[in-house]
Design an enzyme around this catalytic site. Structure first.
Site, PDB file in Angstrom:
ATOM      1  N   HIS A  25      -3.241  -3.789  -5.356  1.00  0.00           N
ATOM      2  CA  HIS A  25      -3.511  -3.253  -4.025  1.00  0.00           C
ATOM      3  C   HIS A  25      -4.989  -3.381  -3.674  1.00  0.00           C
ATOM      4  O   HIS A  25      -5.842  -2.688  -4.234  1.00  0.00           O
ATOM      5  CB  HIS A  25      -3.075  -1.785  -3.961  1.00  0.00           C
ATOM      6  CG  HIS A  25      -3.303  -1.157  -2.620  1.00  0.00           C
ATOM      7  ND1 HIS A  25      -3.612   0.172  -2.455  1.00  0.00           N
ATOM      8  CD2 HIS A  25      -3.300  -1.694  -1.366  1.00  0.00           C
ATOM      9  CE1 HIS A  25      -3.764   0.437  -1.173  1.00  0.00           C
ATOM     10  NE2 HIS A  25      -3.585  -0.689  -0.499  1.00  0.00           N
ATOM     11  N   SER A  70       0.818  -1.215   0.000  1.00  0.00           N
ATOM     12  CA  SER A  70       0.000   0.000   0.000  1.00  0.00           C
ATOM     13  C   SER A  70       0.847   1.257   0.000  1.00  0.00           C
ATOM     14  O   SER A  70       0.322   2.354  -0.223  1.00  0.00           O
ATOM     15  CB  SER A  70      -0.923   0.015   1.224  1.00  0.00           C
ATOM     16  OG  SER A  70      -0.161  -0.019   2.420  1.00  0.00           O
ATOM     17  N   GLU A  83      -6.486  -1.508  -6.896  1.00  0.00           N
ATOM     18  CA  GLU A  83      -5.575  -0.696  -7.694  1.00  0.00           C
ATOM     19  C   GLU A  83      -4.569  -1.608  -8.397  1.00  0.00           C
ATOM     20  O   GLU A  83      -3.878  -2.390  -7.742  1.00  0.00           O
ATOM     21  CB  GLU A  83      -4.835   0.303  -6.806  1.00  0.00           C
ATOM     22  CG  GLU A  83      -5.753   1.344  -6.186  1.00  0.00           C
ATOM     23  CD  GLU A  83      -5.031   2.297  -5.249  1.00  0.00           C
ATOM     24  OE1 GLU A  83      -5.408   3.469  -5.211  1.00  0.00           O
ATOM     25  OE2 GLU A  83      -4.084   1.849  -4.563  1.00  0.00           O
ATOM     26  N   ASN A 124      -5.066   6.345  -1.469  1.00  0.00           N
ATOM     27  CA  ASN A 124      -4.413   6.985  -0.325  1.00  0.00           C
ATOM     28  C   ASN A 124      -3.950   8.396  -0.658  1.00  0.00           C
ATOM     29  O   ASN A 124      -3.991   9.293   0.194  1.00  0.00           O
ATOM     30  CB  ASN A 124      -3.230   6.133   0.142  1.00  0.00           C
ATOM     31  CG  ASN A 124      -3.661   4.936   0.959  1.00  0.00           C
ATOM     32  OD1 ASN A 124      -4.708   4.952   1.595  1.00  0.00           O
ATOM     33  ND2 ASN A 124      -2.875   3.879   0.928  1.00  0.00           N
TER      34      ASN A 124
END
Length: 516
Positions: A138, A117, A150, A188
């Site tokens: 991810h 991540s 992802e 993120n």
């Protein structure tokens, strides 16, 4: 497909459940044998729960369990393994060791995927003899429920691998977004807009965590406020992500961390898992302090300051109509009477600036938020010169509802450029736009990832498009000019689309399109 998952923790077991339920044979391995046993038991319990709730048949449950293959040795030979998904701890040396062993044990045709991540996919791949076989995949926790993945190609990843991983993900019922190998990837990275601006507002003492969270929920329509979210995620985790993304993008002002977080992390104020974060948790903690009762005089007359903006003028008329319907006397004309409260709608500027520009009485002038509320809440901004009695009366006036007996909640904040909701929204959109202008992901994938991965009511670009590029550019320019803080500078993406009349969600023509 035969998939090997290395790492039987929370992420590994979730990926195993997801893949086995979708019809794939899943080998599950870990350096700790007991972790594999626990993971299989957990997956079986989750499948049993799905049967009990009517979401899965007993036959499908039994087939899924039969496709789970516990491995005594995660590095065992596996001539039929087509894909390996690594889900071990976030440490480059550990991941490099795992893939090194797998590279020796498995055929060269097996594709490697890392669930990292925060680490660079390219750096992980560089530790392999053949870096072209590895990409990022991810997932988000809990994997079966967070229906977004992802796909992250590294610099050397074979061009066929991202498409194959996308096909796998979507064939298993999740959505896949292709993201550049950059700090924070997409979700993120995009999530920094909300929390960094919320922390900046707290730094400036504009409002407390509870007030900012209420505005985020009731004006912007977020499921959780930023401070509630940090407590749920863990401030130690959030602070580390903020710092790593800021450093990874070479100290970009828009992503600047807060000085508030390091001491709180050291003190163990991490949130729910430690019992104390921005809020208290556990037995006897109670809920956040309730909002103060409305105590002012709600029958004072009101003068609404005019604005040259058509959108704000429309808001002023709507507010005037709502107040008049509730029995409030709204004054019209060139200026307020001696007893009237003055309400100033602002867009990226301050109430104090409007007082100076309009010659308004500072002791009874307050600001009001012009963004349409997602719930029954209005936001009142007071300056250093606002009289306490006038502030209480203004709150009582704004609490009056139009056409029914349910009052509006009114949050009082300190005067700041744009007020709380505008700053939060501008930051959310700006970070999303900066991802788009760097071509780190397509506009559609940015909005899909954010709505699915973060639960926002709209993706950052679609949300900005509701405001419109010209008006959003006006907001960002005003915030930048008023504060002088480069974190608020307009993005090229918004500026260009405002100039050209393009939608913020539109990718537009690329250089590659011009080669014919």
């Amino acid at each position: 497909m035969r998939i090997r998952i290395v790492g039987a923790g929370a992420m590994g077991r979730g990926i195993a459940q997801w893949a086995a339920s979708a019809g794939h044979t899943v080998e599950l391995g870990d350096v700790r044998a007991e972790a594999v046993t626990d993971a299989v038991e957990f997956v079986v319990s989750m499948l049993d729960r799905a049967v009990a709730k009517g979401r899965m048949s007993v036959t499908d449950r039994d087939s899924s369990v039969a496709r789970l293959v516990p491995l005594a040795d995660p590095w065992a030979a596996g001539p039929d393994v087509e894909l390996v998904i690594e889900a071990v701890r976030e440490d480059l040396e550990t991941k490099a060791e795992v893939f090194g062993k797998l590279e020796r044990a498995l055929p060269s045709s097996a594709v490697f995927a890392t669930n990292t991540s925060s680490l660079s996919v390219t750096r992980i791949a560089a530790t392999l003899q053949d870096p072209s076989r590895l990409a990022g995949l991810h997932f988000f926790n809990p994997v079966p429920l967070m229906r977004i993945v992802e796909v992250v190609p590294g610099a050397a990843t074979h061009p066929e691998i991202p498409a194959a991983l996308t096909e796998l993900v979507e064939g298993c019922g999740h959505r896949a977004v292709t993201v550049a190998d950059t700090p924070g990837f997409l979700v993120n990275h995009a999530g920094r807009g909300l929390v960094t601006e919320a922390l900046a507002l707290l730094e400036e003492s504009v409002a407390g965590p509870a007030e900012i969270d209420r505005i985020a929920r009731d004006v912007l329509g977020l499921r959780m406020g930023p401070f509630e979210l940090m407590d749920l995620t863990g401030l130690d985790v959030t602070a580390a992500v903020i710092d790593s993304i800021w450093q990874g993008f070479r100290y970009e002002d828009r992503l600047r961390p807060s000085y508030l977080t390091p001491n709180r992390v050291v003190a163990g104020l991490h949130g729910r898992k430690t019992g104390q974060g921005w809020y208290a948790y556990g037995e006897g903690a109670g809920s956040p302090a309730p909002e103060p009762a409305v105590a002012g005089m709600g029958d004072r007359p009101v003068f609404l300051a005019a604005s040259g903006s058509a959108e704000i003028a429309s808001y002023v008329e709507a507010l005037a109509g709502a107040l008049e319907a509730a029995g409030v006397r709204v004054e019209r004309g060139d200026g307020p009477s001696a007893e009237a409260l003055v309400l100033v709608p602002v867009w990226g500027t301050t109430v104090s600036g409007a007082i100076r520009a309009g010659g308004l009485p500072p002791e009874r002038t307050v600001g009001v938020e012009v963004l349409p509320a997602a719930g029954r809440r209005r936001v009142l901004a007071v300056t250093a010169a606002t009289g306490p009695a006038a502030a209480r009366d203004a709150r009582a006036v704004l609490a009056r509802a139009a056409g029914d007996d349910e009052p509006y909640a009114v949050t009082v904040v300190r005067d700041t450029a744009g007020s709380v909701a505008q700053r939060l929204l501008s930051s959310i959109v700006a970070v999303g736009a900066s991802i788009a202008e760097r071509l780190l992901a397509t506009p559609a994938d940015i909005d899909l990832a954010v709505t699915t991965g973060l639960g926002y009511p709209a993706g950052p670009l679609a949300w900005g498009e509701r405001i419109g590029a010209p008006r959003l550019l006006e907001l960002q320019r005003a915030l930048h000019a008023t504060t002088g803080d480069p974190r608020h500078r307009p993005t090229r993406w918004v500026t260009e689309r405002a100039d050209l009349g393009l939608a913020l969600t539109e990718a537009g023509t690329s250089v590659d399109d011009c080669w014919g």
